[in-house]
Design a protein around this motif. Structure first.
Motif, PDB file in Angstrom:
ATOM      1  N   THR A   9       0.833  -1.205   0.000  1.00 17.59           N
ATOM      2  CA  THR A   9       0.000   0.000   0.000  1.00 17.59           C
ATOM      3  C   THR A   9       0.870   1.259   0.000  1.00 17.59           C
ATOM      4  OG1 THR A   9      -1.768  -1.160   1.154  1.00 17.59           O
ATOM      5  CG2 THR A   9      -1.809   1.235   1.217  1.00 17.59           C
ATOM      6  N   GLN A  10       1.923   1.275   0.823  1.00 19.38           N
ATOM      7  CA  GLN A  10       2.817   2.431   0.800  1.00 19.38           C
ATOM      8  C   GLN A  10       3.525   2.528  -0.546  1.00 19.38           C
ATOM      9  OE1 GLN A  10       6.547   2.489   2.957  1.00 19.38           O
ATOM     10  NE2 GLN A  10       6.297   4.646   3.507  1.00 19.38           N
ATOM     11  N   GLY A  11       3.846   1.390  -1.137  1.00 16.72           N
ATOM     12  CA  GLY A  11       4.475   1.424  -2.449  1.00 16.72           C
ATOM     13  C   GLY A  11       3.599   2.107  -3.481  1.00 16.72           C
ATOM     14  N   LEU A  12       2.316   1.791  -3.482  1.00 17.78           N
ATOM     15  CA  LEU A  12       1.384   2.445  -4.413  1.00 17.78           C
ATOM     16  C   LEU A  12       1.320   3.946  -4.151  1.00 17.78           C
ATOM     17  CD1 LEU A  12      -1.475  -0.208  -4.293  1.00 17.78           C
ATOM     18  CD2 LEU A  12      -0.060   0.317  -6.290  1.00 17.78           C
ATOM     19  N   ASP A  13       1.291   4.322  -2.888  1.00 20.35           N
ATOM     20  CA  ASP A  13       1.231   5.741  -2.528  1.00 20.35           C
ATOM     21  C   ASP A  13       2.509   6.465  -2.961  1.00 20.35           C
ATOM     22  OD1 ASP A  13      -0.039   7.998  -1.046  1.00 20.35           O
ATOM     23  OD2 ASP A  13       1.742   7.780   0.203  1.00 20.35           O
ATOM     24  N   LEU A  14       3.676   5.832  -2.760  1.00 17.81           N
ATOM     25  CA  LEU A  14       4.937   6.455  -3.175  1.00 17.81           C
ATOM     26  C   LEU A  14       4.971   6.676  -4.675  1.00 17.81           C
ATOM     27  CD1 LEU A  14       7.561   4.503  -1.014  1.00 17.81           C
ATOM     28  CD2 LEU A  14       6.705   6.821  -0.644  1.00 17.81           C
ATOM     29  N   ILE A  15       4.490   5.708  -5.431  1.00 19.38           N
ATOM     30  CA  ILE A  15       4.470   5.845  -6.888  1.00 19.38           C
ATOM     31  C   ILE A  15       3.557   6.993  -7.302  1.00 19.38           C
ATOM     32  CG2 ILE A  15       3.714   4.703  -9.014  1.00 19.38           C
ATOM     33  CD1 ILE A  15       4.623   2.037  -7.609  1.00 19.38           C
ATOM     34  N   ALA A  16       2.369   7.050  -6.697  1.00 24.89           N
ATOM     35  CA  ALA A  16       1.428   8.120  -7.039  1.00 24.89           C
ATOM     36  C   ALA A  16       2.007   9.487  -6.722  1.00 24.89           C
ATOM     37  CB  ALA A  16       0.113   7.904  -6.299  1.00 24.89           C
ATOM     38  N   ARG A  17       2.687   9.623  -5.576  1.00 26.97           N
ATOM     39  CA  ARG A  17       3.212  10.930  -5.172  1.00 26.97           C
ATOM     40  C   ARG A  17       4.501  11.304  -5.889  1.00 26.97           C
ATOM     41  NH1 ARG A  17       4.702  11.529   0.016  1.00 26.97           N
ATOM     42  NH2 ARG A  17       4.579   9.366   0.689  1.00 26.97           N
ATOM     43  N   THR A  18       5.207  10.316  -6.418  1.00 25.95           N
ATOM     44  CA  THR A  18       6.468  10.603  -7.097  1.00 25.95           C
ATOM     45  C   THR A  18       6.274  10.891  -8.580  1.00 25.95           C
ATOM     46  OG1 THR A  18       7.667   9.170  -5.545  1.00 25.95           O
ATOM     47  CG2 THR A  18       8.781   9.696  -7.624  1.00 25.95           C
ATOM     48  N   LEU A  19       5.417  10.135  -9.231  1.00 27.56           N
ATOM     49  CA  LEU A  19       5.287  10.217 -10.689  1.00 27.56           C
ATOM     50  C   LEU A  19       4.102  11.038 -11.164  1.00 27.56           C
ATOM     51  CD1 LEU A  19       6.057   6.540 -11.805  1.00 27.56           C
ATOM     52  CD2 LEU A  19       7.577   8.520 -11.876  1.00 27.56           C
ATOM     53  N   LEU A  20       3.110  11.246 -10.304  1.00 22.89           N
ATOM     54  CA  LEU A  20       1.853  11.812 -10.770  1.00 22.89           C
ATOM     55  C   LEU A  20       1.536  13.109 -10.041  1.00 22.89           C
ATOM     56  CD1 LEU A  20      -0.072   8.420 -10.719  1.00 22.89           C
ATOM     57  CD2 LEU A  20       0.980   9.518 -12.711  1.00 22.89           C
TER      58      LEU A  20
END
Length: 476
Positions: A189-200
């Motif tokens: 879940t944190q991985g998904l959040d990190l991706i969303a906040r880093t790339l999007l």
């Protein structure tokens, strides 16, 4: 206290004085020499009465407070805890019973509510299905580790030996990844959040499967993203709809489960996987593959990240479904430059993840018994899943798809029945937790299907409820 407290302490015993004090006070509590609300001797009084150090008494009292035997009150001293803990602390406000089954309830209240006897709609495995033996062995081994230090921050990308072990395991699915391409996270879940906040960025369009993992939908919406659903069936995404959505919305990323998709339990066909990668390359699309069910899947399941070489694919894994969700260890594997960016975002949002937990996972994976545990778990799930499918069809529900493995089965009630949300709210009053289809779609439209967890659905109460619901619907 009217009489001084005398403890039987013996410096010749193997047990330390601290342990003896704790044991003696517990014994006095159980024998009613001490009773709830009684004030204990001060630290100095007890030390002087027994000719021991005040530091020894402090440590013993601290242990007893931690165990709930004593209560520490600032400025007043130490008191014996009451049999009823409510007498020792402010009475909490009663927690409201969930009247409406919704995404917020599924994401928070259901984890805190242990009173529901039938959790057919939950997303986790029962405790005794997980690798508790492996985890306990790892705890013992970690505690005995000579010279091991536990008090420092970990590495921004996570415990290096675990990242190296994950890299070796990824090689089993033909994914060539170096440890520097892996970032350990607080669960997937944190991985998904990190991706969303880093790339999007807020307002960006992203594509998801329809139906999709309900937590993912919440993460993307909370990031202010425009979420567009693409229908998914047993073979994978509807490729014509995918192409149309890409041309219409110009999305930045596609989020999916390539294997044992949540909620359908199906895997992408090789042809669909190849076409998705072609679209990604053609349109500059990130593909985020949340592959947390890989260990429960058949060995020939396609691996998007291996086919792509971590060029446009970002790969997520987790140990919550196979070791334990309580350790909260997941990971992201991606291109080296992106891994460094994700690590920076991770540090900004919460610093490092728990190296103690990561060490535990590393020990479980390397001690030799984990693969056997996975074999037993997949076999147990297969038998439970088969029983669930048989029972659901016998009750009059129809399967949305035949799962390839894993935990989940989706099945629909006949047309004309109330919406799945209405039925789920009624089920909750009967002590049955259901996950209605509305949780897994991008638009809040009435659905008539549910996601069932095979590990929690072997209960006659569930099927009696479904049969009664269908009978009532037919009668009306």
């Amino acid at each position: 206290m009217s009489q001084p407290l005398r403890l039987a302490l013996d410096r010749g015993q193997p047990a330390s004085l601290v342990e003896q004090i704790v044991r003696e006070i517990e014994r006095a509590r159980h024998s009613a020499v001490l009773h709830g609300g009684m004030r204990m001797p001060s630290i100095r009084q007890l030390a002087q009465a027994h000719g021991i150090s005040t530091f020894t008494v402090v440590e013993a009292y601290d242990r007893l407070v931690a165990q709930g035997v004593l209560i520490a009150r600032r400025g007043a001293g130490f008191f014996v805890a009451s049999d009823d803990p409510a007498h020792d602390m402010p009475r909490p406000r009663p927690r409201a019973v969930a009247r409406e089954v919704g995404n917020a309830w599924l994401l928070s209240e259901v984890f805190a509510d242990d009173s529901i006897p039938v959790k057919s709609g939950c997303g986790w495995l029962p405790d005794d299905w997980l690798d508790e033996d492996g985890l306990q062995g790892a705890l013992r081994q970690l505690a005995k580790g000579a010279g091991t230090r536990f008090v420092h921050y970990g590495h921004p990308q996570g415990y290096a030996p675990l990242r190296q072990s994950i890299a070796r395991r990824l090689a089993d699915i033909a994914l060539d990844a170096h440890a520097d391409q892996i970032v350990l996270t607080h669960g997937a879940t944190q991985g998904l959040d990190l991706i969303a906040r880093t790339l999007l960025h807020p307002g960006d369009a992203v594509l998801v499967e329809e139906p999709a993992y309900c937590n993912l939908l919440a993460i993307l919406r909370s990031a202010g993203l425009h979420v567009v659903g693409v229908p998914r069936d047993a073979a994978g995404l509807d490729l014509a709809q995918l192409e149309s959505a890409i041309q219409t919305h110009r999305p930045r990323a596609l989020f999916l489960n390539s294997v044992l998709q949540n909620p359908l339990g199906t895997s992408l066909s090789p042809a669909c996987a190849h076409r998705i990668l072609q679209f990604a390359e053609q349109h500059g699309l990130w593909v985020v593959d949340d592959d947390i069910y890989r260990e429960l899947a058949p060995p020939n399941a396609p691996a998007l990240a291996a086919m792509d070489g971590l060029h446009r694919v970002i790969y997520l894994g987790s140990f919550s479904k196979t070791i334990s969700p309580s350790i909260r260890v997941g990971y992201v594997a991606c291109a080296p430059a992106l891994a460094a960016e994700l690590a920076r975002t991770k540090m900004i949002g919460g610093l490092t993840t728990s190296e103690i937990n990561e060490r535990l996972v590393h020990l479980v994976l390397t001690e030799g018994g984990h693969r056997k545990h996975i074999e037993r778990l997949t076999d147990r799930l297969a038998r439970a899943r088969s029983r669930l499918c048989t029972q659901l069809t016998a009750c009059g529900l129809s399967l949305l798809a035949k799962p390839d493995g894993g935990m989940f089965v989706c099945a629909a009630l006949p047309e004309g029945t109330p919406s799945s949300r209405e039925i789920a709210e009624h089920a909750l009053t009967q002590g049955i937790m259901l996950a209605p289809g509305e949780f897994f779609v991008t638009q809040s439209e009435p659905c008539h299907w549910f996601r069932f967890n095979a590990a929690y659905s072997d209960d006659a109460r569930l099927y009696r409820f479904l049969e009664t619901t269908l009978s009532a619907a037919h009668a009306s």
